[in-house]
Design a protein around this motif. Sequence first.
Motif, PDB file in Angstrom:
ATOM      1  N   TRP A   1     -11.001   8.053  -7.789  1.00  0.00           N
ATOM      2  CA  TRP A   1     -10.298   7.543  -6.626  1.00  0.00           C
ATOM      3  C   TRP A   1      -9.082   8.379  -6.149  1.00  0.00           C
ATOM      4  O   TRP A   1      -8.305   8.748  -6.924  1.00  0.00           O
ATOM      5  CB  TRP A   1      -9.960   6.083  -6.891  1.00  0.00           C
ATOM      6  CG  TRP A   1     -11.163   5.266  -6.843  1.00  0.00           C
ATOM      7  CD1 TRP A   1     -12.134   5.082  -8.067  1.00  0.00           C
ATOM      8  CD2 TRP A   1     -11.341   4.039  -6.184  1.00  0.00           C
ATOM      9  NE1 TRP A   1     -12.976   4.114  -7.764  1.00  0.00           N
ATOM     10  CE2 TRP A   1     -12.546   3.178  -6.643  1.00  0.00           C
ATOM     11  CE3 TRP A   1     -10.849   3.471  -4.880  1.00  0.00           C
ATOM     12  CZ2 TRP A   1     -13.020   2.262  -6.046  1.00  0.00           C
ATOM     13  CZ3 TRP A   1     -11.351   2.448  -4.176  1.00  0.00           C
ATOM     14  CH2 TRP A   1     -12.168   1.645  -4.773  1.00  0.00           C
TER      15      TRP A   1
ATOM     16  N   VAL B   1       0.923  -1.281   0.079  1.00  0.00           N
ATOM     17  CA  VAL B   1       0.050  -0.041  -0.136  1.00  0.00           C
ATOM     18  C   VAL B   1       0.838   1.271   0.012  1.00  0.00           C
ATOM     19  O   VAL B   1       0.573   2.161  -0.643  1.00  0.00           O
ATOM     20  CB  VAL B   1      -0.975   0.180   1.050  1.00  0.00           C
ATOM     21  CG1 VAL B   1      -1.699   1.304   1.469  1.00  0.00           C
ATOM     22  CG2 VAL B   1      -2.043  -1.203   1.111  1.00  0.00           C
ATOM     23  N   LEU B   2       1.866   1.247   0.877  1.00  0.00           N
ATOM     24  CA  LEU B   2       2.746   2.303   0.710  1.00  0.00           C
ATOM     25  C   LEU B   2       3.314   2.563  -0.595  1.00  0.00           C
ATOM     26  O   LEU B   2       3.529   3.686  -0.811  1.00  0.00           O
ATOM     27  CB  LEU B   2       3.827   2.006   1.887  1.00  0.00           C
ATOM     28  CG  LEU B   2       4.910   3.203   2.027  1.00  0.00           C
ATOM     29  CD1 LEU B   2       4.244   4.555   2.495  1.00  0.00           C
ATOM     30  CD2 LEU B   2       5.937   2.783   2.879  1.00  0.00           C
TER      31      LEU B   2
ATOM     32  N   GLY C   1       0.600   6.150  -7.804  1.00  0.00           N
ATOM     33  CA  GLY C   1      -0.489   7.125  -7.686  1.00  0.00           C
ATOM     34  C   GLY C   1      -1.093   7.655  -8.842  1.00  0.00           C
ATOM     35  O   GLY C   1      -2.354   7.899  -9.027  1.00  0.00           O
TER      36      GLY C   1
ATOM     37  N   VAL D   1      -5.659   8.291  -4.146  1.00  0.00           N
ATOM     38  CA  VAL D   1      -4.301   7.581  -3.929  1.00  0.00           C
ATOM     39  C   VAL D   1      -4.380   6.514  -2.974  1.00  0.00           C
ATOM     40  O   VAL D   1      -4.142   5.180  -3.350  1.00  0.00           O
ATOM     41  CB  VAL D   1      -3.173   8.400  -3.978  1.00  0.00           C
ATOM     42  CG1 VAL D   1      -1.793   7.722  -3.814  1.00  0.00           C
ATOM     43  CG2 VAL D   1      -2.815   9.060  -5.320  1.00  0.00           C
ATOM     44  N   LEU D   2      -4.754   6.887  -1.813  1.00  0.00           N
ATOM     45  CA  LEU D   2      -4.685   5.997  -0.767  1.00  0.00           C
ATOM     46  C   LEU D   2      -5.876   4.759  -0.858  1.00  0.00           C
ATOM     47  O   LEU D   2      -5.389   3.529  -0.810  1.00  0.00           O
ATOM     48  CB  LEU D   2      -4.863   6.633   0.751  1.00  0.00           C
ATOM     49  CG  LEU D   2      -4.770   5.769   2.083  1.00  0.00           C
ATOM     50  CD1 LEU D   2      -3.433   4.854   2.048  1.00  0.00           C
ATOM     51  CD2 LEU D   2      -4.958   6.639   3.011  1.00  0.00           C
ATOM     52  N   PRO D   3      -7.170   5.171  -1.236  1.00  0.00           N
ATOM     53  CA  PRO D   3      -8.303   3.997  -1.275  1.00  0.00           C
ATOM     54  C   PRO D   3      -7.703   3.240  -2.513  1.00  0.00           C
ATOM     55  O   PRO D   3      -7.922   2.095  -2.185  1.00  0.00           O
ATOM     56  CB  PRO D   3      -9.430   5.070  -1.645  1.00  0.00           C
ATOM     57  CG  PRO D   3      -8.952   6.363  -0.882  1.00  0.00           C
ATOM     58  CD  PRO D   3      -7.696   6.608  -1.167  1.00  0.00           C
ATOM     59  N   TYR D   4      -7.379   3.893  -3.670  1.00  0.00           N
ATOM     60  CA  TYR D   4      -6.973   2.988  -4.759  1.00  0.00           C
ATOM     61  C   TYR D   4      -5.910   2.112  -4.315  1.00  0.00           C
ATOM     62  O   TYR D   4      -5.923   0.796  -4.827  1.00  0.00           O
ATOM     63  CB  TYR D   4      -6.477   4.101  -5.837  1.00  0.00           C
ATOM     64  CG  TYR D   4      -5.543   3.097  -6.827  1.00  0.00           C
ATOM     65  CD1 TYR D   4      -6.111   2.392  -7.827  1.00  0.00           C
ATOM     66  CD2 TYR D   4      -4.053   3.309  -6.972  1.00  0.00           C
ATOM     67  CE1 TYR D   4      -5.397   1.663  -8.697  1.00  0.00           C
ATOM     68  CE2 TYR D   4      -3.197   2.716  -7.711  1.00  0.00           C
ATOM     69  CZ  TYR D   4      -3.815   1.941  -8.972  1.00  0.00           C
ATOM     70  OH  TYR D   4      -2.928   1.168  -9.486  1.00  0.00           O
ATOM     71  N   SER D   5      -4.766   2.519  -3.544  1.00  0.00           N
ATOM     72  CA  SER D   5      -3.637   1.505  -3.345  1.00  0.00           C
ATOM     73  C   SER D   5      -4.202   0.404  -2.215  1.00  0.00           C
ATOM     74  O   SER D   5      -3.729  -0.698  -2.351  1.00  0.00           O
ATOM     75  CB  SER D   5      -2.415   2.182  -2.883  1.00  0.00           C
ATOM     76  OG  SER D   5      -1.572   1.374  -2.523  1.00  0.00           O
ATOM     77  N   ILE D   6      -5.053   0.865  -1.276  1.00  0.00           N
ATOM     78  CA  ILE D   6      -5.709  -0.148  -0.409  1.00  0.00           C
ATOM     79  C   ILE D   6      -6.441  -1.162  -0.991  1.00  0.00           C
ATOM     80  O   ILE D   6      -6.416  -2.509  -0.850  1.00  0.00           O
ATOM     81  CB  ILE D   6      -6.528   0.533   0.547  1.00  0.00           C
ATOM     82  CG1 ILE D   6      -5.644   1.599   1.442  1.00  0.00           C
ATOM     83  CG2 ILE D   6      -7.397  -0.393   1.491  1.00  0.00           C
ATOM     84  CD1 ILE D   6      -6.392   2.333   2.588  1.00  0.00           C
TER      85      ILE D   6
ATOM     86  N   CYS E   1       0.943   3.945  -2.888  1.00  0.00           N
ATOM     87  CA  CYS E   1       0.835   5.429  -2.645  1.00  0.00           C
ATOM     88  C   CYS E   1       1.802   6.338  -3.082  1.00  0.00           C
ATOM     89  O   CYS E   1       1.775   7.483  -3.793  1.00  0.00           O
ATOM     90  CB  CYS E   1       0.502   6.084  -1.166  1.00  0.00           C
ATOM     91  SG  CYS E   1      -0.864   5.137  -0.355  1.00  0.00           S
TER      92      CYS E   1
ATOM     93  N   ALA F   1      -4.042   5.480 -10.097  1.00  0.00           N
ATOM     94  CA  ALA F   1      -5.368   5.692  -9.462  1.00  0.00           C
ATOM     95  C   ALA F   1      -6.676   5.835 -10.470  1.00  0.00           C
ATOM     96  O   ALA F   1      -6.431   6.500 -11.531  1.00  0.00           O
ATOM     97  CB  ALA F   1      -5.317   6.501  -8.583  1.00  0.00           C
TER      98      ALA F   1
END
Length: 232
Positions: free
Chosen positions: A189, A174-175, A182, A191-196, A178, A185
């Motif tokens: 979406w 996930v890190l 990013g 960046v964080l929700p997409y990566s999660i 992000c 994405a």
Amino acid sequence: MLYEVVVNDWGETTYIPTTLGNGLLATVIVILLLAAVFFARNSAKKQNRHSIARGGQLTVKQLAFCAMAIALGTVLANIKLFRFPTGGSITLLSMLVCCLPGYFFGLSVGLLTGLAYGVLQLLIDPYVLYPMQLIVDYLLAFGALGLSGIFSEAKNGLLKGYLTAVLGRYVFAVLSGCIFFGSYAWEGWGVLPYSIVYNGIYIFAEAAVSVFVILLPPVKLAIGRIRKLAIE
């Protein structure tokens, strides 16, 4: 030069190890495995109950178990049930196999074996868009599979250790998503929700299958016998 810069099938700039780079990576794998044996040998002096190395022969034995786990994990990692175009894939139980050294021999050996596995993945199937991404995706994420060693002495230690290791790898994935991916994405979406979600799909899909396999009585019995053979 250790790496050459090339353009992959999607028009992205990526980094591929040269012959010198591959040689260096192979050397790193050997060093990490030897370091794993060193830590296991020191641990054995402190823990009489589960002595791993009581002589040179058992040290070689442990190295062989770690090397076999890396080799089998690498083979299974190349059996991809699904592969995402921007990195990540669902493999055939490769994470489970790579968690076994930690479960067998403890945290130090698990982490170093995970690092060695990550280096080997970098050698065989690199997907590197940025130099720093290499550290997060290959060293930290795969090294986290060694967190299975936290529960090497616990009841249901393999299941607990495997879930912990998977979560560790997921955090680094996930890190990485992000920081380095990013721009991929999905529309609408963050960046964080997409990566999660993106990383959760392939990591937890494989984890679900692996947990099912771990809970099968014949598999539990077989792994228990292998562990007994490895540590005695």
